[in-house]
Write a protein that holds these residues in place. Structure first.
Motif, short mmCIF file in Angstrom:
data_model
loop_
_atom_site.label_atom_id
_atom_site.label_comp_id
_atom_site.label_asym_id
_atom_site.label_seq_id
_atom_site.Cartn_x
_atom_site.Cartn_y
_atom_site.Cartn_z
N ILE A 33 113.12 56.20 23.30
CA ILE A 33 113.09 57.19 21.82
C ILE A 33 113.27 58.43 22.23
O ILE A 33 114.06 59.00 21.56
CB ILE A 33 111.93 56.69 21.39
CG1 ILE A 33 111.91 55.17 21.13
CG2 ILE A 33 111.76 57.62 20.16
CD1 ILE A 33 112.50 54.94 19.78
N TRP A 34 112.46 58.86 23.59
CA TRP A 34 111.86 60.43 23.91
C TRP A 34 113.59 60.98 24.20
O TRP A 34 113.68 62.06 23.34
CB TRP A 34 111.58 59.99 24.90
CG TRP A 34 111.17 61.79 25.10
CD1 TRP A 34 110.94 63.09 26.11
CD2 TRP A 34 110.16 63.22 24.85
NE1 TRP A 34 110.97 63.94 26.13
CE2 TRP A 34 110.24 63.85 25.44
CE3 TRP A 34 109.20 62.50 23.55
CZ2 TRP A 34 109.34 65.29 24.70
CZ3 TRP A 34 107.98 63.88 23.06
CH2 TRP A 34 108.42 65.19 24.42
N PRO A 35 113.62 60.74 24.76
CA PRO A 35 115.50 61.50 24.77
C PRO A 35 116.25 61.67 23.12
O PRO A 35 116.91 62.98 22.45
CB PRO A 35 116.40 60.71 25.69
CG PRO A 35 115.36 60.24 26.31
CD PRO A 35 114.55 59.35 25.32
N PRO A 87 105.71 65.89 26.57
CA PRO A 87 106.43 64.83 27.52
C PRO A 87 105.53 63.52 27.35
O PRO A 87 104.69 63.23 28.14
CB PRO A 87 107.49 65.39 28.54
CG PRO A 87 107.01 66.52 27.83
CD PRO A 87 105.55 67.11 27.95
N PRO A 88 106.53 62.35 27.83
CA PRO A 88 106.03 61.07 27.55
C PRO A 88 105.18 60.95 29.25
O PRO A 88 105.66 61.52 29.84
CB PRO A 88 107.09 59.84 28.18
CG PRO A 88 108.04 60.80 27.06
CD PRO A 88 107.93 61.91 27.49
N ALA A 89 104.09 60.20 29.42
CA ALA A 89 103.38 60.43 30.54
C ALA A 89 102.68 59.49 30.15
O ALA A 89 102.03 58.78 29.62
CB ALA A 89 102.08 61.72 31.27
N ALA A 90 102.85 58.23 31.70
CA ALA A 90 102.15 56.79 31.84
C ALA A 90 100.38 57.20 30.83
O ALA A 90 99.84 58.23 31.12
CB ALA A 90 102.07 56.53 32.63
N PRO A 93 100.53 59.77 24.64
CA PRO A 93 101.41 60.01 23.81
C PRO A 93 102.42 60.46 23.91
O PRO A 93 102.13 61.73 25.09
CB PRO A 93 100.53 59.95 22.25
CG PRO A 93 99.12 60.20 22.80
CD PRO A 93 99.29 60.08 23.97
N ALA A 94 102.85 61.26 23.50
CA ALA A 94 104.49 61.85 23.64
C ALA A 94 103.83 62.57 22.42
O ALA A 94 104.14 61.82 21.06
CB ALA A 94 105.90 61.48 24.06
N ARG A 126 104.75 52.38 19.18
CA ARG A 126 104.47 53.03 17.74
C ARG A 126 105.39 54.85 17.94
O ARG A 126 105.40 55.65 18.66
CB ARG A 126 103.26 53.60 17.84
CG ARG A 126 102.73 54.01 16.00
CD ARG A 126 101.21 54.33 16.44
NE ARG A 126 100.51 54.85 15.01
CZ ARG A 126 100.06 56.03 15.33
NH1 ARG A 126 99.55 56.67 16.20
NH2 ARG A 126 99.25 56.30 14.04
N ILE A 127 105.67 55.12 16.91
CA ILE A 127 106.99 56.48 15.71
C ILE A 127 106.04 56.91 15.25
O ILE A 127 105.85 56.06 14.55
CB ILE A 127 108.00 56.10 16.39
CG1 ILE A 127 108.59 55.39 17.71
CG2 ILE A 127 108.65 57.65 15.80
CD1 ILE A 127 110.40 55.39 17.31
N LEU A 128 104.84 58.22 15.29
CA LEU A 128 104.41 58.76 13.95
C LEU A 128 105.20 59.39 13.38
O LEU A 128 105.01 61.06 14.25
CB LEU A 128 102.96 58.24 14.15
CG LEU A 128 102.39 59.31 12.82
CD1 LEU A 128 103.24 58.11 11.82
CD2 LEU A 128 100.97 59.61 13.57
N THR A 129 105.96 59.92 12.53
CA THR A 129 106.57 61.17 12.09
C THR A 129 105.60 61.61 10.85
O THR A 129 104.99 61.37 10.05
CB THR A 129 108.10 61.61 11.97
OG1 THR A 129 108.07 63.23 11.63
CG2 THR A 129 108.36 60.43 10.82
#
Length: 169
Positions: A33-35, A87-90, A93-94, A126-129
């Motif tokens: 999702i991130w990019p 940014p994403p990290a193990a 959350p990003a 999970r994507i929260l905006t």
């Protein structure tokens, strides 16, 4: 699950308008999702309510902490500055958040738009905006039914998920 970090003056319930949208689904990850979210020039390819994206100070094409950028959305020309960038990290959350503004005086709109992406158990993401707004335009948007912010941000989420699935195929 994690929550949005709100700056002073933009806490939900104490602003003129608030919108919250979330999706949880299996088969995608934060790294997929991130990019798509981190590259604003891609937004119009999956979210029709974004256009005219440009960066200032020779920055871009990706967001980063404190970067200034511009885009048009909901009919508003928005100047923005990234206020949170993780940014994403193990295991973490990003996060991306920006302060956006448009207009002057009585037409001034100030927003804090935040995104939180986290991997959940079972191969789910999970994507929260969420967005809080202050100003007369925000007061008018809060009265609108159906709510254009809720509906618009849901379109953004749906488009983001569809674009991530398409990139994976």
């Amino acid at each position: 699950m994690n929550a949005i970090i709100w700056p002073e003056g933009y806490i939900p319930g104490f602003c003129d308008n608030f919108a919250s949208n979330e999706v949880i689904m299996a088969g995608l990850s934060v790294k997929e999702i991130w990019p798509l979210l981190n590259t604003p020039s891609l937004w119009p390819t999956y979210y029709k309510n974004s256009a005219d994206i440009r960066f200032y100070n020779k920055k871009g094409p990706m967001l980063e902490q404190d970067v200034r950028f511009y885009f048009t959305t909901f009919g508003f020309p928005v100047e923005a500055r990234v206020t949170e960038y993780v940014p994403p990290a193990a295991g973490e959350p990003a996060r991306i958040a920006w302060h956006g503004w448009s207009g002057e005086g009585e037409t001034r709109l100030d927003v804090h738009h935040a995104w939180l992406l986290e991997d959940l158990s079972g191969g789910r993401v999970r994507i929260l905006t969420q967005e809080t707004q202050n100003g007369n335009p925000a007061k008018e948007l809060a009265k609108a039914s159906p709510n254009p912010m809720i509906n618009g941000h849901q379109e953004w989420l749906d488009g983001l998920v569809a674009a991530a699935h398409a990139a994976k195929a």
